[in-house]
Design an enzyme around this catalytic site. Sequence first.
Site, PDB file in Angstrom:
ATOM      1  N   GLY A 198       7.000 -40.400 -59.744  1.00 20.46           N
ATOM      2  CA  GLY A 198       7.353 -41.191 -58.546  1.00 20.46           C
ATOM      3  C   GLY A 198       6.812 -42.666 -58.604  1.00 20.46           C
ATOM      4  N   PRO A 199       7.470 -43.178 -57.731  1.00 24.45           N
ATOM      5  CA  PRO A 199       7.307 -44.754 -57.895  1.00 24.45           C
ATOM      6  C   PRO A 199       5.747 -45.070 -57.782  1.00 24.45           C
ATOM      7  CG  PRO A 199       8.831 -44.043 -55.885  1.00 24.45           C
ATOM      8  CD  PRO A 199       8.301 -42.777 -56.317  1.00 24.45           C
ATOM      9  N   GLU A 422      19.846 -67.897 -39.428  1.00 27.22           N
ATOM     10  CA  GLU A 422      18.875 -66.589 -39.197  1.00 27.22           C
ATOM     11  C   GLU A 422      19.612 -65.880 -37.839  1.00 27.22           C
ATOM     12  OE1 GLU A 422      17.064 -65.453 -41.172  1.00 27.22           O
ATOM     13  OE2 GLU A 422      16.772 -67.153 -42.222  1.00 27.22           O
ATOM     14  N   HIS A 425      22.559 -63.648 -38.962  1.00 25.25           N
ATOM     15  CA  HIS A 425      22.210 -62.418 -39.207  1.00 25.25           C
ATOM     16  C   HIS A 425      22.007 -61.534 -37.869  1.00 25.25           C
ATOM     17  CE1 HIS A 425      21.997 -63.384 -43.417  1.00 25.25           C
ATOM     18  NE2 HIS A 425      20.882 -64.102 -43.451  1.00 25.25           N
ATOM     19  N   ASP A 498      21.592 -63.932 -50.111  1.00 24.64           N
ATOM     20  CA  ASP A 498      22.315 -62.792 -49.037  1.00 24.64           C
ATOM     21  C   ASP A 498      23.563 -62.589 -50.028  1.00 24.64           C
ATOM     22  OD1 ASP A 498      20.546 -63.090 -47.160  1.00 24.64           O
ATOM     23  OD2 ASP A 498      21.517 -64.890 -46.470  1.00 24.64           O
TER      24      ASP A 498
END
Length: 616
Positions: A198-199, A422, A425, A498
């Site tokens: 697992g991580p 912002e 978004h 982005d």
Amino acid sequence: MNQKFHFNFAYVLAAMLAVLVIQTYLSGARSVETVPYSEFVQLLDDGKISDVAVATSTLRGVLRESRPDGVREVVTQRVEPQMAAALEKSGVSFHAVRENTFLREMLSWLIPIALFYLLWMFLFRKFAERQGMGGGLMSIGQSKAKVYVEADTKVSFADVAGVDEAKAELQEIVNFLKDPEAYGRLGARLPKGILLVGPPGTGKTLLARAVAGEAGVPFFSINGSEFVEMFVGVGAARVRDLFVHAREKAPAIIFIDELDALGRARGAFPMSGGHDEKEQTLNQLLSEMDGFDPRQGLVLLAATNRPEVLDPALLRAGRFDRQVLVDRPDRIGRIQILQVHLRSVRLDDDVDPERIAALTPGFSGADLANLVNEAALLATRRGGEAVSADDFTRAIERIVAGLEKRNRILNPHERQVVAYHELGHAFLALSLKGADTVHKVSIIPRGVGALGYTIQRPTEDRYLMTREELENKMAVLLGGRAAECAVFDEISTGAADDLAKATDIARSMVTRFGMVPELGQVVYEEAPQSYLGIAAPQEHAYSDATAERIDQSVRELVDAAFQKALSILRAHRPELDRTAERLLAQETLLGEEIKALSGLGMDVEVPVAEDARKPD
């Protein structure tokens, strides 16, 4: 029989020789007498000595006639002739004393040797500590595993939350260790090795210790890197020593953390060096795993977050023949983990674990433990009596976006650009179907390069995404760049992160998900694999003409998402300006305030968590 006779005869012969030597020494000692020098001179003057042997410091004289007591020789220490003449005139008895220099001579040899030995030991111990060998020369090959008994472990399954499937898999190990006869009554055997995969931070080590705590057996814990040293053969010796000690204390559990440091595929990385020692150590581990019987109550657990690099021989049936996935927790799992960590924290009445879990999708158990600690520190810093929900919100912002940088002064135009970026978004997230709900927007600089951030929260845990949802996700990512174009008719460097994320989504849609009809239902690239954070170069199995069509399709998807974002923002320009004015005045707006100012998303259900987008 002859051997025994010769053996005894040799002892008898040695004893006889020893007796003869002792007898000769004693008889010689009785026939020689040590006398003062003055007496020796008197014997010479009287003519009683027939022969004199002169040595450096002694005189040995043979008497002409033996004395009644058997003395035939006299020995004396030499005295300087001048001093002897002066003493003889005075009429006193005088003699020289032989100085015993044995101790001095021995010390002159031993002290330098001891100093050199101590210096060497000191330097070697320092070197050994730096190399992680500890102890001394004779302890290099000894196992460095830490041994815990039940009282030391102090961990049970009640302390492990959010991984119910993994706990169920490991429960049968506990049952077997508690009652091996009943568990194996139908002929079943316990898997020799159980590999926890697992991580990082999902609780693999904690889960292994909980197994030992539940079963009440000794727990041998060691890290994979502790087997490998610079000396060839040390790792293999430590593996042997570890299994010897574990067998002595069986039933017991051996836990090897970070198994990939020890069990990496042989020959997989030929340029990294040191493979003779690593391969010897791995071969010894494979041999030990073949050599122990799980019915004795010896269980081998291991944990790794990189199972793809392990040697296939390690994962075959009969060795690590069971793999248990310990994945990042879902929303219910996060609630359970938070309830465990919140036990030791004084909370306000407004703290709701479900709301915190909704704000933290993708967080591992270690991340949630760190979140609780950060919130407690923030509450302590402000002098609060208890930890409030606002402390948790600020802690999430700190972890996701970084520390506030209020001393980073932006000029008025930059503040405007960041505010519109912002809100771009946020407006797209509120306008498009399936987008994550907006939780908070801020233009307070945070972290290394974030001049602002938008926090979104998914309404539920998602495992599949449609093409429309991916296109909307790209549009939300490009909302900041689109807002800059719509308002200022120019673009800035703030959208670099982005653009990278949107391009990755578009390329995956084209090359991995088969979402472009012109290119067919074909996978052109596999998911990139990285080693130590460095992506391995991939060889493309398609023609240059296909590569050109892939690049064109990626660009078309990104351009279409950008145009969608631009059209939505232009349609809501008055609302965007009004909301931006409020954001510039307050620096932070919550999702509900943005909804009220923009009129968007009013029919969307109130939030549940994730994702911070920040301009570079």
